[in-house]
Scaffold this active site. Structure first.
Site, mmCIF file in Angstrom:
data_model
loop_
_atom_site.group_PDB
_atom_site.id
_atom_site.type_symbol
_atom_site.label_atom_id
_atom_site.label_comp_id
_atom_site.label_asym_id
_atom_site.label_seq_id
_atom_site.Cartn_x
_atom_site.Cartn_y
_atom_site.Cartn_z
ATOM 1 N N SER A 147 0.836 -1.220 -0.072
ATOM 2 C CA SER A 147 0.144 -0.097 0.030
ATOM 3 C C SER A 147 0.996 1.332 0.001
ATOM 4 C CB SER A 147 -0.822 0.072 1.326
ATOM 5 O OG SER A 147 -1.545 1.266 1.521
ATOM 6 N N TYR A 160 -3.327 -0.333 10.082
ATOM 7 C CA TYR A 160 -3.270 -0.435 8.504
ATOM 8 C C TYR A 160 -1.875 0.010 8.257
ATOM 9 C CZ TYR A 160 -4.593 -0.552 3.500
ATOM 10 O OH TYR A 160 -4.438 -0.985 2.067
HETATM 11 P P1 NAP Z 1 -12.031 -4.794 -0.468
HETATM 12 O O1 NAP Z 1 -12.668 -4.510 -1.666
HETATM 13 O O2 NAP Z 1 -12.282 -4.320 0.878
HETATM 14 O O3 NAP Z 1 -11.891 -6.409 -0.610
HETATM 15 C C1 NAP Z 1 -10.895 -7.044 0.268
HETATM 16 C C2 NAP Z 1 -11.299 -8.678 0.261
HETATM 17 O O4 NAP Z 1 -10.552 -9.395 1.291
HETATM 18 C C3 NAP Z 1 -12.647 -8.917 0.321
HETATM 19 O O5 NAP Z 1 -13.092 -9.829 -0.629
HETATM 20 C C4 NAP Z 1 -12.742 -9.673 1.847
HETATM 21 O O6 NAP Z 1 -13.753 -10.471 2.080
HETATM 22 C C5 NAP Z 1 -11.537 -10.212 1.886
HETATM 23 N N1 NAP Z 1 -11.130 -10.535 3.310
HETATM 24 C C6 NAP Z 1 -11.133 -9.691 4.518
HETATM 25 N N2 NAP Z 1 -10.703 -10.371 5.512
HETATM 26 C C7 NAP Z 1 -10.594 -11.555 5.022
HETATM 27 C C8 NAP Z 1 -10.333 -12.858 5.894
HETATM 28 N N3 NAP Z 1 -10.135 -12.866 7.075
HETATM 29 N N4 NAP Z 1 -10.164 -13.907 5.091
HETATM 30 C C9 NAP Z 1 -10.391 -13.857 3.731
HETATM 31 N N5 NAP Z 1 -10.883 -13.008 3.101
HETATM 32 C C10 NAP Z 1 -10.653 -11.591 3.903
HETATM 33 O O7 NAP Z 1 -10.468 -4.596 -0.632
HETATM 34 P P2 NAP Z 1 -9.652 -4.099 -2.089
HETATM 35 O O8 NAP Z 1 -9.821 -2.501 -2.107
HETATM 36 O O9 NAP Z 1 -10.029 -4.835 -3.193
HETATM 37 O O10 NAP Z 1 -8.245 -4.260 -1.528
HETATM 38 C C11 NAP Z 1 -7.479 -5.587 -1.768
HETATM 39 C C12 NAP Z 1 -6.169 -5.235 -1.075
HETATM 40 O O11 NAP Z 1 -5.400 -4.337 -1.812
HETATM 41 C C13 NAP Z 1 -6.173 -5.045 0.576
HETATM 42 O O12 NAP Z 1 -5.112 -5.941 1.057
HETATM 43 C C14 NAP Z 1 -6.018 -3.920 0.352
HETATM 44 O O13 NAP Z 1 -5.197 -3.240 1.859
HETATM 45 C C15 NAP Z 1 -5.014 -3.364 -0.798
HETATM 46 N N6 NAP Z 1 -5.040 -1.980 -1.263
HETATM 47 C C16 NAP Z 1 -6.176 -1.418 -1.476
HETATM 48 C C17 NAP Z 1 -5.968 -0.233 -1.986
HETATM 49 C C18 NAP Z 1 -7.219 0.550 -2.639
HETATM 50 O O14 NAP Z 1 -7.166 1.782 -2.807
HETATM 51 N N7 NAP Z 1 -8.528 0.005 -2.668
HETATM 52 C C19 NAP Z 1 -4.741 0.280 -2.273
HETATM 53 C C20 NAP Z 1 -3.736 -0.306 -1.706
HETATM 54 C C21 NAP Z 1 -3.879 -1.586 -1.214
HETATM 55 P P3 NAP Z 1 -15.148 -9.890 2.485
HETATM 56 O O15 NAP Z 1 -15.876 -9.358 1.516
HETATM 57 O O16 NAP Z 1 -15.994 -11.359 2.826
HETATM 58 O O17 NAP Z 1 -14.926 -9.225 3.841
HETATM 59 C C1 GCO Z 2 -6.915 5.225 3.218
HETATM 60 C C2 GCO Z 2 -7.235 4.347 2.003
HETATM 61 C C3 GCO Z 2 -5.719 3.759 1.732
HETATM 62 C C4 GCO Z 2 -5.746 2.721 0.452
HETATM 63 C C5 GCO Z 2 -4.377 2.482 0.072
HETATM 64 C C6 GCO Z 2 -3.738 3.147 -0.246
HETATM 65 O O1 GCO Z 2 -7.986 5.149 3.922
HETATM 66 O O2 GCO Z 2 -5.781 5.972 3.260
HETATM 67 O O3 GCO Z 2 -7.922 3.371 2.131
HETATM 68 O O4 GCO Z 2 -5.164 3.329 2.677
HETATM 69 O O5 GCO Z 2 -6.693 1.814 0.706
HETATM 70 O O6 GCO Z 2 -3.857 1.421 0.942
HETATM 71 O O7 GCO Z 2 -2.327 2.747 -1.028
#
Ligand code: NAP
Ligand code: GCO
Length: 262
Positions: A147, A160
């Site tokens: 992230s 986080y």
């Molecule tokens: P999301 O839409 O919240 O999806 C997260 C997924 O993880 C969901 O399918 C959730 O299942 C699953 N999950 C959560 N806890 C779990 C557990 N204990 N066991 C199995 N599955 C679990 O998140 P996203 O935005 O796609 O992000 C995916 C990854 O990218 C995460 O690691 C997040 O931190 C990272 N990330 C996101 C962003 C962003 O801007 N979106 C940026 C940087 C990094 P449920 O639906 O059942 O809860």
């Molecule tokens: C926040 C956002 C970010 C993104 C991502 C950025 O609240 O700042 O959720 O943390 O999810 O991780 O890289």
């Protein structure tokens, strides 16, 4: 040899955790496009079923399992079932993650622990479960979804950021400890991506919306499609000498001080 062949995932088994939707779903879809067999998990059967339907709609015959990645016994059972029903895992993407946006001094220790459990302990648990068979096979790819918070802090995301900072170093340590077995462990550090996780920050008029655009040289939120190419690269033979690297896919956020006031 055509250099593009080194990006093929043909014949590989890829497990993407938490991939019923969001970033995990996009990465899994890209892997299917590149020839991999797709395996994913989610917490609940109804979400796994929805995920299977969504993959099917794209013509992808995925394999879905109910598994809480923070539970070692459930992970061990899932990995054994995958080996029996699909094959040994060649590519692992530790994607499952949660965030709790709470000012640190208002956050309970339990809430802090929950975030660390999913975002840091679980990638350890799942990686530990798949590395032995990767060693046996003589190759493996582990990609941890890090992230911006692996490098930067901001208000309300202490747990986080601690988890994602730790995940960056876990990535480097797996690379160090298992590189000699032809296992490459790298991270992808997405910028701010349009998914359910960031939906609260993108609501109409939310100040964070314009803030992020002003902090991103690309002047836009990322999409899950922006992550597909980098994810395929890190899962393929094309990156066999890339190890312990966090590839930031952030539109330039980490390089930029922010838009000057007009
Ligand atoms: P999301 O839409 O919240 O999806 C997260 C997924 O993880 C969901 O399918 C959730 O299942 C699953 N999950 C959560 N806890 C779990 C557990 N204990 N066991 C199995 N599955 C679990 O998140 P996203 O935005 O796609 O992000 C995916 C990854 O990218 C995460 O690691 C997040 O931190 C990272 N990330 C996101 C962003 C962003 O801007 N979106 C940026 C940087 C990094 P449920 O639906 O059942 O809860
Ligand atoms: C926040 C956002 C970010 C993104 C991502 C950025 O609240 O700042 O959720 O943390 O999810 O991780 O890289």
């Amino acid at each position: 040899m055509n250099i593009l062949d080194t990006f093929s995932l043909k014949g590989k088994v890829a497990l993407i955790t938490g991939a019923s939707y969001g970033i995990g779903f996009a990465i899994a879809s890209a892997y299917a496009d590149a020839g991999a067999k797709i395996v994913f998990n989610d917490l609940k059967q109804d979400l796994v079923d929805k995920g299977l339907e969504a993959y099917k709609a794209l013509g992808i015959e995925a394999h879905g399992y109910v598994c809480d990645v923070t539970k070692e016994d459930q992970v061990a059972y899932m990995i054994a079932k995958i080996k029996e029903e699909v094959g040994t895992i060649d590519i692992l993407v530790n994607n499952a993650g949660i965030i709790k946006r709470i000012p640190m001094c208002e956050m309970s220790a339990e809430e802090f622990r929950q975030v660390i459990d999913v975002d840091l302990n679980a990638p350890f648990i799942v990686s530990k479960a798949v590395i032995p068979s990767m060693i046996e096979k003589g190759h493996g790819k582990i990609i941890n979804i890090c992230s911006m918070m692996s490098e930067l802090g901001r208000e309300t995301v202490s747990a986080y950021a601690a988890a994602k900072g730790g995940l960056k170093m876990l990535t480097k340590n797996i690379a160090s400890e298992y590189g000699e077995y032809n296992i490459q462990c790298n991270g992808i550090g997405p910028g701010y991506i349009q998914t359910p996780q960031t939906a609260p920050l993108r609501q109409d008029g939310h100040p964070f919306n314009s803030f992020i655009i002003s902090k991103t040289p690309a002047a836009r939120w990322g999409t899950t499609e922006d992550l597909m190419g980098p994810a395929v690269f890190l899962a393929s033979d094309a990156s066999d000498f890339v190890n312990g690297h966090i590839l930031y896919v952030d539109g330039g956020i980490l390089a930029y001080i922010g838009k000057q006031p007009q």
